[in-house]
Scaffold this motif. Structure first.
Motif, short mmCIF file in Angstrom:
data_model
loop_
_atom_site.label_atom_id
_atom_site.label_comp_id
_atom_site.label_asym_id
_atom_site.label_seq_id
_atom_site.Cartn_x
_atom_site.Cartn_y
_atom_site.Cartn_z
N SER A 199 24.54 38.48 47.18
CA SER A 199 23.97 39.72 46.64
C SER A 199 25.00 40.50 45.84
CB SER A 199 23.44 40.60 47.79
OG SER A 199 22.37 39.98 48.44
N LYS A 200 26.21 40.56 46.34
CA LYS A 200 27.26 41.31 45.67
C LYS A 200 27.72 40.61 44.39
CE LYS A 200 31.94 43.16 46.41
NZ LYS A 200 33.06 43.31 47.38
N THR A 201 27.78 39.27 44.43
CA THR A 201 28.38 38.51 43.33
C THR A 201 27.41 38.29 42.18
OG1 THR A 201 29.81 37.37 44.91
CG2 THR A 201 29.52 36.34 42.74
N TYR A 202 26.15 38.03 42.47
CA TYR A 202 25.22 37.59 41.43
C TYR A 202 24.12 38.61 41.14
CZ TYR A 202 27.64 33.22 42.37
OH TYR A 202 28.61 32.26 42.53
N SER A 203 24.40 39.88 41.38
CA SER A 203 23.44 40.93 41.07
C SER A 203 23.47 41.25 39.57
CB SER A 203 23.75 42.20 41.85
OG SER A 203 23.50 42.01 43.23
N GLU A 204 22.28 41.38 39.00
CA GLU A 204 22.13 41.77 37.61
C GLU A 204 21.64 43.22 37.56
OE1 GLU A 204 22.18 39.36 34.58
OE2 GLU A 204 23.63 38.64 36.05
N LYS A 205 21.38 43.70 36.38
CA LYS A 205 20.84 45.06 36.22
C LYS A 205 19.50 45.17 36.96
CE LYS A 205 23.04 45.89 31.73
NZ LYS A 205 22.82 46.16 30.30
N LEU A 223 39.43 25.29 34.63
CA LEU A 223 38.53 26.43 34.75
C LEU A 223 39.09 27.47 35.73
CD1 LEU A 223 35.91 28.07 34.79
CD2 LEU A 223 34.86 26.25 36.15
N HIS A 224 39.44 27.03 36.92
CA HIS A 224 39.88 27.98 37.95
C HIS A 224 41.21 28.65 37.56
CE1 HIS A 224 39.46 29.43 42.17
NE2 HIS A 224 40.72 29.75 41.94
N THR A 225 42.12 27.88 36.99
CA THR A 225 43.42 28.42 36.62
C THR A 225 43.27 29.53 35.59
OG1 THR A 225 44.55 26.34 37.13
CG2 THR A 225 45.68 27.87 35.65
N TYR A 226 42.45 29.29 34.57
CA TYR A 226 42.25 30.33 33.56
C TYR A 226 41.65 31.59 34.17
CZ TYR A 226 40.20 33.21 30.02
OH TYR A 226 39.85 34.31 29.30
N ILE A 227 40.60 31.43 34.96
CA ILE A 227 39.94 32.61 35.55
C ILE A 227 40.91 33.36 36.46
CG2 ILE A 227 38.12 33.38 37.13
CD1 ILE A 227 37.15 32.62 34.33
N ALA A 228 41.66 32.66 37.28
CA ALA A 228 42.60 33.32 38.18
C ALA A 228 43.69 34.06 37.42
CB ALA A 228 43.21 32.29 39.13
N GLU A 229 44.12 33.50 36.31
CA GLU A 229 45.21 34.11 35.54
C GLU A 229 44.74 35.24 34.64
OE1 GLU A 229 48.63 33.44 35.13
OE2 GLU A 229 48.56 32.24 36.96
N LYS A 230 43.58 35.09 34.03
CA LYS A 230 43.17 36.01 32.97
C LYS A 230 41.92 36.85 33.27
CE LYS A 230 46.48 35.08 30.14
NZ LYS A 230 47.48 36.11 29.80
N PRO A 256 40.57 37.48 36.79
CA PRO A 256 40.47 37.28 38.24
C PRO A 256 39.29 37.99 38.88
CG PRO A 256 42.28 38.78 37.69
CD PRO A 256 41.83 38.16 36.40
N GLU A 257 38.75 38.99 38.22
CA GLU A 257 37.58 39.67 38.77
C GLU A 257 36.36 38.76 38.84
OE1 GLU A 257 37.45 40.26 34.30
OE2 GLU A 257 39.00 40.26 35.88
N LEU A 258 36.43 37.60 38.14
CA LEU A 258 35.32 36.65 38.13
C LEU A 258 35.47 35.54 39.16
CD1 LEU A 258 34.73 36.30 34.27
CD2 LEU A 258 33.57 37.80 35.90
N ILE A 259 36.52 35.57 39.96
CA ILE A 259 36.72 34.54 40.99
C ILE A 259 35.50 34.41 41.90
CG2 ILE A 259 38.02 33.99 43.09
CD1 ILE A 259 39.46 33.03 40.68
N PRO A 260 34.91 35.52 42.40
CA PRO A 260 33.72 35.36 43.24
C PRO A 260 32.57 34.63 42.53
CG PRO A 260 34.63 37.54 43.51
CD PRO A 260 35.35 36.93 42.35
#
Length: 306
Positions: A139-145, A189-196, A198-202
Protein backbone atom coordinates in the motif's frame (compact mmCIF):
# COMPACT_ATOMS: atom_id res chain seq x y z
CA UNK A 1 -14.23 -20.15 -6.47
CA UNK A 2 -12.61 -18.79 -3.31
CA UNK A 3 -11.14 -15.29 -3.47
CA UNK A 4 -7.62 -16.58 -2.70
CA UNK A 5 -7.82 -19.23 -5.43
CA UNK A 6 -9.10 -16.68 -7.95
CA UNK A 7 -6.24 -14.32 -7.18
CA UNK A 8 -3.70 -17.16 -7.35
CA UNK A 9 -4.81 -18.01 -10.88
CA UNK A 10 -4.85 -14.35 -11.91
CA UNK A 11 -1.43 -13.80 -10.37
CA UNK A 12 -0.02 -16.86 -12.18
CA UNK A 13 -1.32 -15.47 -15.47
CA UNK A 14 0.22 -12.05 -14.94
CA UNK A 15 3.48 -13.53 -13.66
CA UNK A 16 3.48 -15.74 -16.76
CA UNK A 17 3.33 -12.63 -18.96
CA UNK A 18 6.11 -10.98 -16.97
CA UNK A 19 8.28 -14.07 -17.33
CA UNK A 20 7.51 -14.36 -21.03
CA UNK A 21 8.76 -10.82 -21.56
CA UNK A 22 11.97 -11.47 -19.65
CA UNK A 23 12.56 -14.72 -21.50
CA UNK A 24 11.97 -13.51 -25.05
CA UNK A 25 12.44 -10.41 -27.12
CA UNK A 26 9.97 -8.95 -29.57
CA UNK A 27 10.37 -7.75 -33.14
CA UNK A 28 9.89 -4.14 -34.15
CA UNK A 29 7.24 -3.85 -36.82
CA UNK A 30 8.11 -0.38 -38.04
CA UNK A 31 11.66 0.84 -38.49
CA UNK A 32 10.57 4.43 -39.13
CA UNK A 33 9.28 6.52 -36.24
CA UNK A 34 8.02 9.43 -38.32
CA UNK A 35 4.48 9.06 -36.94
CA UNK A 36 5.78 9.67 -33.42
CA UNK A 37 7.02 12.89 -31.84
CA UNK A 38 10.77 13.32 -31.45
CA UNK A 39 11.95 14.48 -28.03
CA UNK A 40 14.94 16.76 -28.43
CA UNK A 41 17.86 17.37 -26.11
CA UNK A 42 18.63 13.93 -24.71
CA UNK A 43 21.52 11.48 -24.97
CA UNK A 44 18.95 8.76 -25.58
CA UNK A 45 17.18 9.23 -28.91
CA UNK A 46 13.53 9.34 -27.85
CA UNK A 47 10.20 9.22 -29.68
CA UNK A 48 6.78 9.40 -28.07
CA UNK A 49 3.05 9.18 -28.80
CA UNK A 50 0.78 12.21 -28.81
CA UNK A 51 -0.03 13.28 -25.27
CA UNK A 52 2.94 11.39 -23.79
CA UNK A 53 5.59 14.09 -23.66
CA UNK A 54 5.77 14.30 -19.86
CA UNK A 55 6.31 10.55 -19.44
CA UNK A 56 8.78 10.59 -22.34
CA UNK A 57 10.79 13.30 -20.59
CA UNK A 58 10.85 11.30 -17.36
CA UNK A 59 11.92 8.07 -19.04
CA UNK A 60 14.46 9.71 -21.36
CA UNK A 61 16.06 11.57 -18.46
CA UNK A 62 16.34 8.34 -16.47
CA UNK A 63 17.88 6.48 -19.41
CA UNK A 64 20.32 9.36 -19.90
CA UNK A 65 21.23 9.25 -16.21
CA UNK A 66 21.77 5.49 -16.27
CA UNK A 67 23.99 5.70 -19.34
CA UNK A 68 25.97 8.63 -17.92
CA UNK A 69 26.41 6.92 -14.56
CA UNK A 70 27.82 3.76 -16.09
CA UNK A 71 29.88 5.58 -18.67
CA UNK A 72 31.82 7.18 -15.82
CA UNK A 73 32.12 3.83 -14.04
CA UNK A 74 33.02 1.44 -16.89
CA UNK A 75 33.90 3.78 -19.78
CA UNK A 76 31.22 2.39 -22.08
CA UNK A 77 27.81 3.51 -23.31
CA UNK A 78 25.36 1.60 -25.52
CA UNK A 79 23.36 3.06 -28.39
CA UNK A 80 19.65 3.08 -27.52
CA UNK A 81 16.45 4.43 -29.06
CA UNK A 82 13.53 4.87 -26.65
CA UNK A 83 9.87 4.65 -27.71
CA UNK A 84 7.26 5.85 -25.20
CA UNK A 85 3.98 4.57 -26.61
CA UNK A 86 0.26 4.97 -26.03
CA UNK A 87 -2.05 1.95 -26.29
CA UNK A 88 -3.03 3.03 -29.80
CA UNK A 89 0.58 3.13 -31.00
CA UNK A 90 1.78 0.01 -29.19
CA UNK A 91 0.87 -2.55 -31.85
CA UNK A 92 2.37 -0.38 -34.59
CA UNK A 93 5.88 -0.74 -33.19
CA UNK A 94 5.99 -4.09 -31.42
CA UNK A 95 4.64 -7.62 -31.69
CA UNK A 96 4.53 -7.99 -27.92
CA UNK A 97 0.81 -8.44 -27.19
CA UNK A 98 0.50 -6.95 -23.70
CA UNK A 99 0.49 -3.18 -23.31
CA UNK A 100 2.65 -2.04 -20.41
CA UNK A 101 5.61 -4.40 -20.54
CA UNK A 102 8.96 -2.67 -21.16
CA UNK A 103 10.98 -4.63 -23.68
CA UNK A 104 14.15 -4.21 -25.65
CA UNK A 105 13.92 -4.96 -29.38
CA UNK A 106 16.44 -5.53 -32.16
CA UNK A 107 19.37 -4.81 -29.79
CA UNK A 108 18.81 -1.05 -29.87
CA UNK A 109 15.13 -0.12 -29.43
CA UNK A 110 13.57 0.07 -25.98
CA UNK A 111 9.76 0.23 -25.85
CA UNK A 112 7.84 1.40 -22.77
CA UNK A 113 4.22 2.35 -22.02
CA UNK A 114 3.24 5.97 -21.60
CA UNK A 115 0.36 5.44 -19.18
CA UNK A 116 -1.02 3.28 -16.41
CA UNK A 117 -2.78 0.14 -17.55
CA UNK A 118 -4.65 -2.95 -16.43
CA UNK A 119 -1.59 -5.16 -16.82
CA UNK A 120 0.34 -3.24 -14.16
CA UNK A 121 -2.68 -3.16 -11.87
CA UNK A 122 -3.21 -6.91 -12.26
CA UNK A 123 -0.14 -7.60 -10.15
CA UNK A 124 -1.65 -5.96 -7.06
CA UNK A 125 -2.96 -8.76 -4.82
CA UNK A 126 -5.95 -8.61 -2.49
CA UNK A 127 -4.26 -7.10 0.52
CA UNK A 128 -6.32 -9.19 2.93
CA UNK A 129 -4.64 -12.29 1.52
CA UNK A 130 -1.19 -11.09 2.61
CA UNK A 131 0.56 -10.68 5.90
CA UNK A 132 -0.16 -7.37 7.60
CA UNK A 133 3.44 -6.22 7.12
CA UNK A 134 3.55 -7.05 3.41
CA UNK A 135 0.12 -5.52 2.80
CA UNK A 136 1.29 -2.29 4.41
CA UNK A 137 4.47 -2.30 2.30
CA UNK A 138 2.50 -2.72 -0.92
CA UNK A 139 0.00 0.00 0.00
CA UNK A 140 2.78 2.41 0.89
CA UNK A 141 5.00 1.58 -2.10
CA UNK A 142 2.56 1.30 -5.00
CA UNK A 143 -0.06 3.93 -4.17
CA UNK A 144 -1.06 6.27 -6.98
CA UNK A 145 -3.05 9.50 -6.88
CA UNK A 146 -6.40 9.00 -5.19
CA UNK A 147 -4.96 6.10 -3.15
CA UNK A 148 -5.40 3.59 -5.99
CA UNK A 149 -2.70 0.94 -6.37
CA UNK A 150 -0.61 0.24 -9.46
CA UNK A 151 2.67 -1.52 -10.20
CA UNK A 152 3.75 1.34 -12.46
CA UNK A 153 6.66 2.15 -10.16
CA UNK A 154 8.11 -1.33 -10.62
CA UNK A 155 7.56 -1.67 -14.36
CA UNK A 156 8.97 1.76 -15.17
CA UNK A 157 12.21 0.60 -13.53
CA UNK A 158 12.36 -2.55 -15.64
CA UNK A 159 13.42 -0.31 -18.52
CA UNK A 160 16.79 -0.11 -16.74
CA UNK A 161 16.96 -3.92 -16.66
CA UNK A 162 16.62 -3.86 -20.42
CA UNK A 163 19.35 -1.23 -20.67
CA UNK A 164 21.50 -3.71 -18.77
CA UNK A 165 21.14 -6.16 -21.64
CA UNK A 166 22.13 -3.41 -24.08
CA UNK A 167 25.30 -2.85 -22.06
CA UNK A 168 26.46 -6.45 -22.02
CA UNK A 169 25.35 -7.30 -25.57
CA UNK A 170 26.89 -4.20 -27.17
CA UNK A 171 29.85 -4.25 -24.78
CA UNK A 172 30.97 -7.70 -25.89
CA UNK A 173 30.79 -9.44 -22.52
CA UNK A 174 30.92 -13.23 -22.28
CA UNK A 175 28.32 -14.09 -19.65
CA UNK A 176 29.34 -17.73 -19.00
CA UNK A 177 25.81 -18.68 -17.89
CA UNK A 178 22.28 -17.74 -18.94
CA UNK A 179 21.49 -16.89 -15.32
CA UNK A 180 24.43 -14.50 -15.22
CA UNK A 181 23.01 -12.53 -18.14
CA UNK A 182 19.84 -11.87 -16.14
CA UNK A 183 21.61 -11.33 -12.82
CA UNK A 184 23.93 -8.83 -14.52
CA UNK A 185 20.98 -6.77 -15.77
CA UNK A 186 19.43 -6.77 -12.31
CA UNK A 187 22.71 -5.76 -10.64
CA UNK A 188 22.97 -2.87 -13.10
CA UNK A 189 19.39 -1.88 -12.27
CA UNK A 190 19.75 -2.11 -8.50
CA UNK A 191 23.15 -0.40 -8.39
CA UNK A 192 21.92 2.62 -10.32
CA UNK A 193 18.78 3.00 -8.20
CA UNK A 194 20.70 2.62 -4.94
CA UNK A 195 23.31 5.16 -6.01
CA UNK A 196 21.18 7.77 -7.77
CA UNK A 197 17.51 7.29 -6.90
CA UNK A 198 17.51 5.46 -3.54
CA UNK A 199 13.99 6.63 -2.74
CA UNK A 200 12.85 4.11 -5.38
CA UNK A 201 14.39 1.07 -3.66
CA UNK A 202 10.99 -0.02 -2.23
CA UNK A 203 9.35 0.16 -5.67
CA UNK A 204 12.11 -2.09 -7.00
CA UNK A 205 12.19 -4.65 -4.20
CA UNK A 206 8.75 -5.07 -2.62
CA UNK A 207 7.25 -6.88 -5.64
CA UNK A 208 10.05 -9.50 -5.92
CA UNK A 209 9.86 -10.01 -2.15
CA UNK A 210 6.14 -10.67 -2.49
CA UNK A 211 6.66 -13.24 -5.26
CA UNK A 212 9.45 -15.12 -3.48
CA UNK A 213 7.71 -15.14 -0.10
CA UNK A 214 4.40 -16.33 -1.58
CA UNK A 215 5.87 -19.12 -3.74
CA UNK A 216 6.11 -22.68 -2.46
CA UNK A 217 9.24 -24.18 -4.02
CA UNK A 218 7.66 -27.63 -3.96
CA UNK A 219 5.15 -26.33 -6.53
CA UNK A 220 7.92 -25.50 -9.01
CA UNK A 221 9.23 -27.85 -11.67
CA UNK A 222 12.75 -26.43 -11.53
CA UNK A 223 14.55 -24.65 -8.70
CA UNK A 224 18.33 -24.99 -9.20
CA UNK A 225 20.58 -22.90 -11.46
CA UNK A 226 21.82 -26.01 -13.26
CA UNK A 227 18.22 -26.97 -14.00
CA UNK A 228 17.64 -23.53 -15.43
CA UNK A 229 20.71 -23.81 -17.68
CA UNK A 230 19.62 -27.23 -18.95
CA UNK A 231 15.96 -26.31 -19.44
CA UNK A 232 16.08 -22.62 -20.32
CA UNK A 233 13.99 -22.84 -23.48
CA UNK A 234 11.55 -25.26 -21.85
CA UNK A 235 11.10 -22.93 -18.88
CA UNK A 236 10.13 -20.02 -21.08
CA UNK A 237 7.77 -22.06 -23.23
CA UNK A 238 6.09 -24.33 -20.70
CA UNK A 239 6.91 -23.07 -17.18
CA UNK A 240 7.02 -19.26 -17.37
CA UNK A 241 5.71 -18.87 -13.79
CA UNK A 242 8.71 -20.90 -12.71
CA UNK A 243 10.98 -18.61 -14.72
CA UNK A 244 9.37 -15.56 -13.10
CA UNK A 245 10.33 -16.97 -9.70
CA UNK A 246 13.96 -17.22 -10.86
CA UNK A 247 13.85 -13.60 -12.01
CA UNK A 248 12.55 -12.40 -8.66
CA UNK A 249 15.28 -14.36 -6.88
CA UNK A 250 17.85 -12.56 -9.06
CA UNK A 251 16.28 -9.20 -8.22
CA UNK A 252 16.75 -9.91 -4.52
CA UNK A 253 20.26 -11.26 -5.09
CA UNK A 254 21.21 -8.06 -6.92
CA UNK A 255 20.18 -6.06 -3.86
CA UNK A 256 22.33 -8.24 -1.62
CA UNK A 257 25.30 -7.84 -3.96
CA UNK A 258 25.01 -4.06 -3.93
CA UNK A 259 24.57 -3.94 -0.16
CA UNK A 260 27.72 -6.01 0.34
CA UNK A 261 29.92 -4.80 -2.52
CA UNK A 262 28.62 -1.42 -3.62
CA UNK A 263 29.06 -0.12 -7.16
CA UNK A 264 32.57 -1.59 -7.33
CA UNK A 265 31.04 -5.06 -7.41
CA UNK A 266 29.33 -4.19 -10.68
CA UNK A 267 32.48 -2.60 -12.10
CA UNK A 268 34.57 -5.68 -11.27
CA UNK A 269 31.90 -7.96 -12.73
CA UNK A 270 31.92 -5.96 -15.96
CA UNK A 271 35.69 -6.14 -16.18
CA UNK A 272 35.96 -9.87 -15.55
CA UNK A 273 33.13 -10.82 -17.92
CA UNK A 274 34.75 -8.70 -20.61
CA UNK A 275 38.17 -10.23 -20.02
CA UNK A 276 37.29 -13.90 -19.45
CA UNK A 277 36.38 -15.26 -22.88
CA UNK A 278 36.99 -18.96 -22.25
CA UNK A 279 34.12 -21.04 -20.82
CA UNK A 280 34.50 -22.12 -17.20
CA UNK A 281 33.00 -24.97 -15.22
CA UNK A 282 30.96 -24.22 -12.10
CA UNK A 283 33.86 -24.51 -9.67
CA UNK A 284 36.16 -22.31 -11.74
CA UNK A 285 33.42 -19.74 -12.36
CA UNK A 286 32.57 -19.49 -8.66
CA UNK A 287 36.26 -19.12 -7.79
CA UNK A 288 36.68 -16.39 -10.39
CA UNK A 289 33.69 -14.45 -9.09
CA UNK A 290 34.84 -14.85 -5.49
CA UNK A 291 38.43 -13.75 -6.11
CA UNK A 292 37.98 -11.12 -8.84
CA UNK A 293 34.50 -9.67 -8.19
CA UNK A 294 32.94 -10.20 -4.75
CA UNK A 295 31.97 -13.14 -2.60
CA UNK A 296 28.31 -12.09 -2.71
CA UNK A 297 28.28 -12.61 -6.50
CA UNK A 298 29.83 -16.06 -6.16
CA UNK A 299 27.29 -16.86 -3.46
CA UNK A 300 24.43 -16.57 -5.95
CA UNK A 301 25.74 -19.84 -7.37
CA UNK A 302 27.23 -21.35 -4.23
CA UNK A 303 24.28 -20.70 -1.89
CA UNK A 304 21.36 -20.71 -4.31
CA UNK A 305 19.79 -23.84 -2.85
CA UNK A 306 20.11 -22.88 0.81
Amino acid sequence: MKKSEKFKRQFQLTLWTYALFLFATSTVLAQSFEDLNHLEGNITKTFYSNGSKEQAQIMAKRCDNVISFYKSLIMFEPVVTLLVLSPDDWSKYTNFPVYGMPHYNDAKTLIVASEDNNFWKSFIPPLDQLSKELAQQISKTYSEKGNSLSMRGFFDLLAIHELGHAFHEQGGLYMQRKWMGELFANILLHTYIAEKEPELIPALTVFPQMVVSSTNKSDLKFTTLNELESNYDLLGQQYPNNYGWYQCRWHLAAGKIYDDGGKQAFKKLWQILKKQKEPLDDVAFANLLSKKVHQSVANVQLKWDE
